[in-house]
Design an enzyme around this catalytic site. Sequence first.
Site, short mmCIF file in Angstrom:
data_model
loop_
_atom_site.label_atom_id
_atom_site.label_comp_id
_atom_site.label_asym_id
_atom_site.label_seq_id
_atom_site.Cartn_x
_atom_site.Cartn_y
_atom_site.Cartn_z
N ARG A 66 0.81 -1.22 0.00
CA ARG A 66 0.00 0.00 0.00
C ARG A 66 0.84 1.27 0.00
O ARG A 66 0.35 2.33 -0.38
CB ARG A 66 -1.01 -0.04 1.15
CG ARG A 66 -2.10 -1.09 0.92
CD ARG A 66 -3.15 -1.09 2.01
NE ARG A 66 -2.58 -1.35 3.32
CZ ARG A 66 -2.51 -2.54 3.91
NH1 ARG A 66 -2.98 -3.60 3.30
NH2 ARG A 66 -1.98 -2.67 5.10
N GLU A 103 5.86 -10.23 14.82
CA GLU A 103 5.38 -10.74 16.10
C GLU A 103 5.75 -12.21 16.28
O GLU A 103 6.16 -12.63 17.35
CB GLU A 103 3.86 -10.56 16.19
CG GLU A 103 3.29 -10.90 17.54
CD GLU A 103 1.80 -10.58 17.63
OE1 GLU A 103 1.23 -10.86 18.70
OE2 GLU A 103 1.23 -10.08 16.66
#
Length: 183
Positions: A66, A103
């Site tokens: 994006r 993560e």
Amino acid sequence: MTATAQQLEYLKNSIKSIQDYPKPGILFRDVTSLLEDPKAYALSIDLLVERYKNAGITKVVGTEARGFLFGAPVALGLGVGFVPVRKPGKLPRETISETYDLEYGTDQLEIHVDAIKPGDKVLVVDDLLATGGTIEATVKLIRRLGGEVADAAFIINLFDLGGEQRLEKQGITSYSLVPFPGH
């Protein structure tokens, strides 16, 4: 054109919030709804171009995917080149890569070795700043090629996830149009 409160509120209202996506407990900020509104999309680009038009920027770098949607039109508005930073194996010429932590694991970004020249003054553009890991890796790539990162610009900043602070530790200032809490 300096961003007015009314313009920023319009942008904020164009971004839909999706509860429990991509997993329970997450409130996802969907920038694609801003892209669906040509007035909001154009306004976001115009505000970023206005902010950086006299900053001496020589290249705009956008991160996959994006960041391309916002970085390329900002580069056009500034009259400078656009450089994509991509996932491994997506760029055809010689690249350098940077690994960064997620993560649960790691990921990697690449840039063409000839895309940034020593002394280039670079604006990094992405749709959203969360923890800052992707942008930190992007900054490292630019610096390895001799570029100077002037600033990092975002449409959305999830301000309580620590991205701004992470970038500040790297000497990078950031600017965002729309702040949201991360949760």
